[in-house]
Design an enzyme around this catalytic site. Structure first.
Site, PDB file in Angstrom:
ATOM      1  N   LYS A  52       3.755 -35.685   3.357  1.00 27.10           N
ATOM      2  CA  LYS A  52       5.092 -35.081   3.307  1.00 27.10           C
ATOM      3  C   LYS A  52       5.236 -34.232   2.039  1.00 27.10           C
ATOM      4  O   LYS A  52       5.761 -33.119   2.078  1.00 27.10           O
ATOM      5  CB  LYS A  52       6.168 -36.184   3.373  1.00 27.10           C
ATOM      6  CG  LYS A  52       6.248 -36.848   4.748  1.00 27.10           C
ATOM      7  CD  LYS A  52       7.126 -38.085   4.804  1.00 27.10           C
ATOM      8  CE  LYS A  52       7.036 -38.738   6.191  1.00 27.10           C
ATOM      9  NZ  LYS A  52       7.830 -39.975   6.332  1.00 27.10           N
ATOM     10  N   GLN A  96      10.607 -44.462   2.728  1.00 31.74           N
ATOM     11  CA  GLN A  96       9.531 -44.711   3.687  1.00 31.74           C
ATOM     12  C   GLN A  96       9.602 -46.159   4.181  1.00 31.74           C
ATOM     13  O   GLN A  96       9.716 -47.094   3.378  1.00 31.74           O
ATOM     14  CB  GLN A  96       8.168 -44.408   3.038  1.00 31.74           C
ATOM     15  CG  GLN A  96       6.993 -44.449   3.991  1.00 31.74           C
ATOM     16  CD  GLN A  96       7.030 -43.345   5.060  1.00 31.74           C
ATOM     17  OE1 GLN A  96       7.590 -42.273   4.855  1.00 31.74           O
ATOM     18  NE2 GLN A  96       6.432 -43.616   6.206  1.00 31.74           N
ATOM     19  N   ASP A 119      16.215 -38.290   7.340  1.00 30.37           N
ATOM     20  CA  ASP A 119      15.530 -39.092   8.368  1.00 30.37           C
ATOM     21  C   ASP A 119      16.456 -39.367   9.561  1.00 30.37           C
ATOM     22  O   ASP A 119      15.998 -39.804  10.617  1.00 30.37           O
ATOM     23  CB  ASP A 119      15.101 -40.449   7.781  1.00 30.37           C
ATOM     24  CG  ASP A 119      13.603 -40.537   7.528  1.00 30.37           C
ATOM     25  OD1 ASP A 119      12.843 -39.800   8.171  1.00 30.37           O
ATOM     26  OD2 ASP A 119      13.210 -41.364   6.678  1.00 30.37           O
TER      27      ASP A 119
HETATM   28  N1  GUN Z   1       7.843 -45.012   8.835  1.00 30.79           N
HETATM   29  C1  GUN Z   1       7.292 -44.598   9.996  1.00 30.79           C
HETATM   30  N2  GUN Z   1       7.876 -43.450  10.414  1.00 30.79           N
HETATM   31  C2  GUN Z   1       8.806 -43.131   9.492  1.00 30.79           C
HETATM   32  C3  GUN Z   1       9.729 -42.057   9.365  1.00 30.79           C
HETATM   33  O1  GUN Z   1       9.833 -41.149  10.197  1.00 30.79           O
HETATM   34  N3  GUN Z   1      10.514 -42.087   8.255  1.00 30.79           N
HETATM   35  C4  GUN Z   1      10.428 -43.084   7.332  1.00 30.79           C
HETATM   36  N4  GUN Z   1      11.253 -43.025   6.292  1.00 30.79           N
HETATM   37  N5  GUN Z   1       9.603 -44.093   7.424  1.00 30.79           N
HETATM   38  C5  GUN Z   1       8.786 -44.111   8.501  1.00 30.79           C
END
Ligand code: GUN
Length: 291
Positions: A52, A96, A119
């Site tokens: 990311k 995350q 998110d």
């Molecule tokens: N863990 C797995 N997929 C995601 C996501 O799209 N966002 C976040 N913050 N954690 C994740």
């Protein structure tokens, strides 16, 4: 069979975003700034967050990675969230998941300022999504919609079967595919661990979206001819023949299912790269205050 090439489409989207960021810079405007909090040392989570951050650099965004130890308390994490909520330089941030067990994920997600919740996990944004209001759509479902849209996959009046009811993928996906509009207007069945006769249900599906995390779960016998197959699985399966000692495996038995499918996503290179592109898109929207 058409391969839904998430790698290519995500690159196109990143180029489009980079173009917009360039315009912002040329106009002397502040560029979007994404922050990511990661708690602990989970290998897969660290890899995702690193991707990311790299994607931010690629499109010209600012990025900040906040690394907290595995023993971080709930209070410490909430303090960090408050700091990011109040920092005017940060346009959007993510925490995350999954979080270590001493932390209450629901309390944490509730603490995020909905305007910075790129998110789309805050109940306010999730509710807005369910009510057809403009909002941050969670990145993986948003990426799947974008992929279906860019390949012109018809969803109207189709029977979409979603496998898995996670808050991040299955549940929002089931809502989005049934919403008014395109892609949408599907008749949706949401299946999960208590579903009986899943083969009977999947074999009637025009579109299958599998977000289960069980490698090679979906077999050719479970799929009808010309179905559209979206594989969200990204399980690390031990493999001594690879440099990393594992390989990424999807939920779909690709070799056999692809022979029957009209459209199918590969793993890797399908839904995964789209997730990152759509997180960038949400951050751009946050910067532009378009939500
Ligand atoms: N863990 C797995 N997929 C995601 C996501 O799209 N966002 C976040 N913050 N954690 C994740």
């Amino acid at each position: 069979m058409v391969l839904l090439d998430g790698k290519k489409v995500s690159n196109d989207i990143k180029n489009e975003i980079a173009e917009q960021v360039k315009k912002m810079k040329d106009n002397g405007e502040k560029v979007p700034h994404l922050a990511a909090i990661i708690v602990g040392n989970d290998g897969a989570s660290l890899t995702y967050v690193a991707s990311k951050v790299r994607a931010c650099e690629r499109v010209g965004f600012e990025s900040t990675m906040v690394r907290l130890s595995n023993t971080t308390s709930q209070v410490e994490l909430l303090d960090k969230i408050k700091e990011l909520n109040e920092n005017p330089d940060i346009d959007g941030f993510i925490i995350q998941l999954p979080l270590p067990k001493q932390i209450d994920t629901q309390k944490v997600l509730l603490a995020v300022n909905p305007d910075k919740d790129v998110d789309g996990f805050h109940p306010m944004n999730f509710g807005r999504m369910a009510l057809d209001m403009s909002t941050f759509i969670p990145a993986t479902p948003f990426g799947i919609l974008e992929l279906l849209d860019r390949y012109g996959v018809d969803t109207q009046g189709k029977h979409t079967v979603v496998i898995g009811r996670s808050h991040i993928v299955g549940r929002p996906m089931s809502i989005l595919m049934g919403r008014k509009g395109f892609p949408g207007n599907s008749t949706v069945t949401l299946t999960h661990s208590h579903t009986k006769n899943i083969t009977q249900i999947t074999s009637q599906a025009d579109i299958i979206i599998s977000a289960l995390g069980v490698p090679n779960f979906l077999k050719a016998e479970m799929v009808k001819d010309d179905a559209v197959i979206i594989d969200v699985g990204i399980t690390r399966v031990p493999d001594d023949t690879t440099e990393k000692g594992y390989r990424i495996t999807g939920d779909v038995d690709f070799e056999n299912v692809s022979k029957k499918a009209s459209f199918i996503t590969p793993v890797p290179g399908g839904v995964g790269p789209m997730t990152i592109a759509m997180l960038l898109k949400n951050t751009l929207l946050a910067r532009e205050r378009q939500i």
